[in-house]
Design an enzyme around this catalytic site. Structure first.
Site, PDB file in Angstrom:
ATOM      1  N   LYS A  44      11.017 -10.970   1.089  1.00  0.00           N
ATOM      2  CA  LYS A  44      10.178 -11.400  -0.035  1.00  0.00           C
ATOM      3  C   LYS A  44      10.239 -10.349  -1.137  1.00  0.00           C
ATOM      4  O   LYS A  44       9.641  -9.285  -1.028  1.00  0.00           O
ATOM      5  CB  LYS A  44       8.725 -11.555   0.420  1.00  0.00           C
ATOM      6  CG  LYS A  44       7.880 -12.264  -0.629  1.00  0.00           C
ATOM      7  CD  LYS A  44       6.405 -11.997  -0.465  1.00  0.00           C
ATOM      8  CE  LYS A  44       5.942 -10.767  -1.190  1.00  0.00           C
ATOM      9  NZ  LYS A  44       6.155 -10.777  -2.647  1.00  0.00           N
ATOM     10  N   GLY A  59       5.922  -0.534  -0.845  1.00  0.00           N
ATOM     11  CA  GLY A  59       5.019  -0.876  -1.946  1.00  0.00           C
ATOM     12  C   GLY A  59       3.905   0.147  -2.037  1.00  0.00           C
ATOM     13  O   GLY A  59       4.049   1.290  -1.585  1.00  0.00           O
ATOM     14  N   SER A  60       2.791  -0.265  -2.585  1.00  0.00           N
ATOM     15  CA  SER A  60       1.704   0.689  -2.822  1.00  0.00           C
ATOM     16  C   SER A  60       0.929   0.967  -1.532  1.00  0.00           C
ATOM     17  O   SER A  60       0.946   0.174  -0.590  1.00  0.00           O
ATOM     18  CB  SER A  60       0.758   0.121  -3.872  1.00  0.00           C
ATOM     19  OG  SER A  60       0.153  -1.048  -3.364  1.00  0.00           O
ATOM     20  N   THR A  61       0.216   2.079  -1.534  1.00  0.00           N
ATOM     21  CA  THR A  61      -0.593   2.454  -0.374  1.00  0.00           C
ATOM     22  C   THR A  61      -1.692   1.419  -0.139  1.00  0.00           C
ATOM     23  O   THR A  61      -1.962   1.041   1.003  1.00  0.00           O
ATOM     24  CB  THR A  61      -1.180   3.860  -0.588  1.00  0.00           C
ATOM     25  OG1 THR A  61      -0.071   4.774  -0.624  1.00  0.00           O
ATOM     26  CG2 THR A  61      -2.122   4.267   0.530  1.00  0.00           C
ATOM     27  N   THR A 106      -1.705  -1.806  -0.742  1.00  0.00           N
ATOM     28  CA  THR A 106      -1.164  -2.999  -0.080  1.00  0.00           C
ATOM     29  C   THR A 106      -0.703  -2.661   1.334  1.00  0.00           C
ATOM     30  O   THR A 106      -0.871  -3.473   2.254  1.00  0.00           O
ATOM     31  CB  THR A 106       0.004  -3.599  -0.898  1.00  0.00           C
ATOM     32  OG1 THR A 106      -0.408  -3.736  -2.250  1.00  0.00           O
ATOM     33  CG2 THR A 106       0.424  -4.945  -0.371  1.00  0.00           C
ATOM     34  N   GLY A 107      -0.144  -1.475   1.504  1.00  0.00           N
ATOM     35  CA  GLY A 107       0.301  -1.050   2.841  1.00  0.00           C
ATOM     36  C   GLY A 107      -0.835  -1.117   3.854  1.00  0.00           C
ATOM     37  O   GLY A 107      -0.640  -1.513   5.010  1.00  0.00           O
ATOM     38  N   GLU A 166       6.598   2.138   3.736  1.00  0.00           N
ATOM     39  CA  GLU A 166       7.049   3.136   2.748  1.00  0.00           C
ATOM     40  C   GLU A 166       6.168   2.958   1.520  1.00  0.00           C
ATOM     41  O   GLU A 166       6.289   1.964   0.806  1.00  0.00           O
ATOM     42  CB  GLU A 166       8.524   2.911   2.384  1.00  0.00           C
ATOM     43  CG  GLU A 166       9.494   3.172   3.516  1.00  0.00           C
ATOM     44  CD  GLU A 166       9.605   4.639   3.911  1.00  0.00           C
ATOM     45  OE1 GLU A 166       9.006   5.506   3.238  1.00  0.00           O
ATOM     46  OE2 GLU A 166      10.270   4.920   4.920  1.00  0.00           O
ATOM     47  N   CYS A 189       9.127   6.046  -6.570  1.00  0.00           N
ATOM     48  CA  CYS A 189       8.144   6.575  -5.615  1.00  0.00           C
ATOM     49  C   CYS A 189       8.322   8.069  -5.434  1.00  0.00           C
ATOM     50  O   CYS A 189       7.348   8.790  -5.232  1.00  0.00           O
ATOM     51  CB  CYS A 189       8.248   5.835  -4.284  1.00  0.00           C
ATOM     52  SG  CYS A 189       9.879   5.900  -3.541  1.00  0.00           S
ATOM     53  N   GLU A 227      -1.302   8.623  -8.664  1.00  0.00           N
ATOM     54  CA  GLU A 227       0.116   8.318  -8.846  1.00  0.00           C
ATOM     55  C   GLU A 227       0.260   7.529 -10.147  1.00  0.00           C
ATOM     56  O   GLU A 227      -0.163   6.375 -10.215  1.00  0.00           O
ATOM     57  CB  GLU A 227       0.626   7.462  -7.670  1.00  0.00           C
ATOM     58  CG  GLU A 227       2.078   7.088  -7.815  1.00  0.00           C
ATOM     59  CD  GLU A 227       2.566   6.074  -6.781  1.00  0.00           C
ATOM     60  OE1 GLU A 227       1.822   5.146  -6.438  1.00  0.00           O
ATOM     61  OE2 GLU A 227       3.723   6.212  -6.355  1.00  0.00           O
TER      62      GLU A 227
END
Ligand code: NAD
Length: 477
Positions: A172, A223-225, A227-228, A245, A279, A376
Site C-alpha cells: 500500500k 512511516g511516522s512514529t 502511525t507506527g 521504520e 527520515c 522532527e
C-alpha cells in the site's frame, strides 16, 4: 498495457482493477491534479489479501533461483522505463528530476542486489546422536506500507526481500504518491505468478483495514512514529510479526578539527537533501563553538544560492514539500520559531504562491527546548546549535525520544568510533551521512522503530526460524 502517465489501476491477483471511487493525486509544485487512482474498497482489499494467500504455497515452493529471476526482471523493467518513471515521480512527489532519476535507478539496483542475497541455514549441532539445522522459512502474506518521501525505493525495500524469501505481498503506497508503484506493478504483471505482488491504492481507511486483516502474517511498515504505534496496536490482536521504520530527529556532531570548507557541501546536503524530507536527514546540527561562525556562514551562503522550485524546471535544486498537511506542519514550526523570537540566518519567509514551497531555512543557535530542535521537522528547516564539551553534546543528542541515525564529523576517526558507541541510535556515519545499502542493516532505536530492514538481519525479518533435528542411527559399538 497503457502508458506510464495515464489509466492507473491496482494490481490484484495479477489483474488490473479499478474502483467505483477514485482519489486525486496532486503535483505539489502546482497543486494541480496529475492523475486519479482507484480508491480501494474493503472488498477489493479482501480480494488482494485472498489472492496473496492463494499464491503463497506455490511461491514458497518455487526454487529460490526462480524467485531471484523475478527480482532481476524487476530491475530490468525499471531500467527500461527509467526516464518515464523519473518524470512521473517528479510529477507526484515534487523532487527535481535528477534526484527522481536517482531514486528510480537505485530501485533497480536494490532489486538486483537483494536478488543476490542468501538465506542462511545454520547447523547448531552435528554430534554422534543428532543433526540440528535451523532454516528460515517465509511467513506467508506480508503487508507492506510505505510513506511519500521515497515512495519508489522504500517500496522496493519491502517487495524485494519479501518475495526473495518466498512470501507474497500486498503493498500500500501513500495516498499522496501511489503512481509510480501502481505502474511498476502493472509492468510486472506478466512476469510473475498472479497474486505474488498486489498493489492497492486508497484513502485513510485502507491502512487500518490491511493491518487488521486476519489473513496478513506480517506488517512491514515505514512511516511516522504516531502511525507506527497504531500499526503495532492493530497487529497485537493476533500477534502479527512487525517491522517498524519510523521517524527520527537525527543529529550531526561537528568537531572543531574539521576542514569546514571541505565538508560544507556534505553538511548542507545532509540537512536539506529532498528538502529535508528524509527520515535520516540531519535535523539538528551541533557545531563546536570554535568553528560555529564559520559553519554558519558556509551553510548560509549555500542556502542563499539554492534554487527551490518546480522539480520539472532544470534550474531547481530543491522541490516543494510533498503535500499540504506536511507543508502546514513545517510552516507552523517556522511560525512558532518566529513567535519565540528565534533568529533565522537563512530563509524563514514564505511566499503566498501556488505550490508547497518552503525556502531553505537555518535557525541560529535556538534554545535546546524549542520545538524546532525537539520535533522532527521533515522539511528544510535546520536548527544550528553550539556546543562546547563532548559529554555535554552527547547528552543533548541522546535526550530525544527518537534514535534513528546520526553523524560525527572529525579528523579523529578512532575517537569518533568511541563517541558513536555512546549514541542511542541504530546507525552512525563518520565523515559522511545517509549511506544505506542493501547489505547494511538499518534499525531504529527508541521510538524510531522496531526490528531491522536491509542486510541479512532485515532479510530474515521476512522469515521464521524452523529448526529441524534428526536423530542419527545409533553408532555400532
Ligand atoms: P504516515 O505515518 O502518515 O504514513 C505512512 C503510511 O502509513 C502511508 O502509506 C499511510 O497511508 C499509512 N497509514 C496512515 N495511517 C495508517 C494506519 N492507521 N494504519 C496503517 N497505515 C496507515 O507517514 P508519512 O507522513 O507518509 O511519512 C513521513 C514519516 O515517515 C516521517 O516521520 C519519516 O521520518 C518517516 N520515515 C521513516 C523512514 C525509516 O526508514 N525509518 C523512512 C522514511 C520515512
Amino acid at each position: 498495457m497503457t502508458g506510464l502517465f495515464e489509466d492507473f489501476s491496482m494490481t490484484i491477483g495479477g489483474k488490473g482493477v479499478t474502483s467505483p471511487a477514485t482519489i486525486d493525486v496532486l503535483n505539489p509544485a502546482t497543486e494541480e491534479v496529475v492523475a486519479s487512482v482507484p480508491d480501494c474498497t474493503q472488498d477489493q482489499l479482501n480480494e488482494a489479501v485472498a489472492a496473496a494467500r492463494k499464491a503463497f504455497p506455490g511461491w514458497r515452493d518455487t526454487p529460490i533461483d526462480e524467485r531471484r529471476k523475478v527480482l532481476f526482471k524487476m530491475a530490468e523493467v525499471i531500467a527500461a522505463n527509467a526516464d518515464d518513471f523519473a518524470r512521473l515521480f517528479t510529477l507526484e512527489q515534487g523532487r527535481p528530476l535528477a534526484g527522481a532519476r536517482m531514486e528510480i535507478d537505485f530501485g533497480a539496483y536494490w532489486a538486483a542486489e537483494v536478488a543476490k542475497q542468501e538465506i542462511p541455514v545454520t547447523v547448531t549441532e552435528d554430534s554422534d546422536q543428532k543433526l540440528s539445522e535451523t532454516h528460515h522459512v517465509p511467513l506467508g502474506v506480508v503487508a507492506g506500507i510505505v510513506p511519500w518521501n521515497f515512495p519508489f525505493n522504500l517500496a522496493l525495500w519491502k517487495i524485494a526481500p519479501a518475495l526473495l524469501t518466498g512470501n507474497t505481498l500486498v503493498l500500500k503506497p501513500s495516498p499522496f504518491t501511489p503512481l509510480t508503484m501502481l505502474k511498476f506493478a502493472e509492468l510486472m504483471r506478466d512476469h510473475m505468478p498472479a497474486g505474488v505482488l498486489n498493489v492497492v491504492s486508497g484513502g485513510d481507511s485502507l491502512g487500518p483495514w490491511l493491518t487488521a486483516h486476519p489473513e496478513v502474517d506480517k506488517i512491514s511498515f515505514t512511516g511516522s512514529t504516531a502511525t507506527g504505534k497504531k500499526v503495532m496496536e492493530s497487529a497485537a490482536s493476533d500477534l502479527k510479526r512487525i517491522t517498524l521504520e519510523l521517524g527520527g530527529n537525527d543529529a550531526a556532531i561537528v568537531m572543531p578539527d574539521v576542514d569546514v570548507d571541505a565538508i560544507a557541501d556534505q553538511l548542507f546536503f545532509a540537512a536539506f537533501g529532498n528538502s529535508g524530507q528524509i527520515c535520516i536527514a540531519t535535523k539538528r546540527m551541533y557545531v563546536h563553538e570554535d568553528i560555529y561562525d564559520k559553519v554558519a556562514e558556509a551553510l548560509t551562503v549555500r542556502a542563499q544560492h539554492a534554487v527551490v522550485g518546480d522539480g520539472l524546471e532544470q534550474a531547481s535544486n530543491f522541490g516543494p514539500i510533498q503535500n499540504r498537511p506536511q507543508f502546514e506542519r513545517v510552516k507552523n514550526l517556522i511560525e512558532d520559531a518566529k513567535e519565540k523570537g528565534l533568529n533565522f540566518i537563512a530563509g524563514g519567509d514564505l511566499k503566498d504562491d501556488k505550490g508547497y514551497f518552503i525556502p531553505i531555512s537555518i535557525v541560529d543557535n535556538p534554545p535546546e527546548e524549542s520545538r524546532v530542535v525537539q520535533e522532527e521537522a521533515f522539511g528544510p528547516v535546520l536548527p544550528l546549535l553550539k556546543f562546547k564539551d563532548l559529554d555535554e553534546v552527547i547528552a543533548r543528542v541522546n535526550a530525544s525520544e527518537y534514535g534513528l541515525a546520526g553523524s560525527i564529523w572529525t579528523k579523529d576517526v578512532e575517537k569518533a568510533k568511541e563517541v558513536a558507541k555512546r549514541l542511542d541510535t541504530g546507525t552512525v556515519w563518520i565523515n559522511h551521512s545517509m549511506y544505506i545499502m542493501p547489505w547494511t542493516p538499518f534499525a531504529g532505536r527508541k521510538q524510531s522503530g522496531m526490528g531491522v530492514e536491509n542486510g541479512q538481519e532485515g532479510l530474515l525479518e521476512f522469515t521464521a526460524p524452523l529448526t529441524i533435528t534428526v536423530a542419527k542411527e545409533p553408532q555400532p559399538a
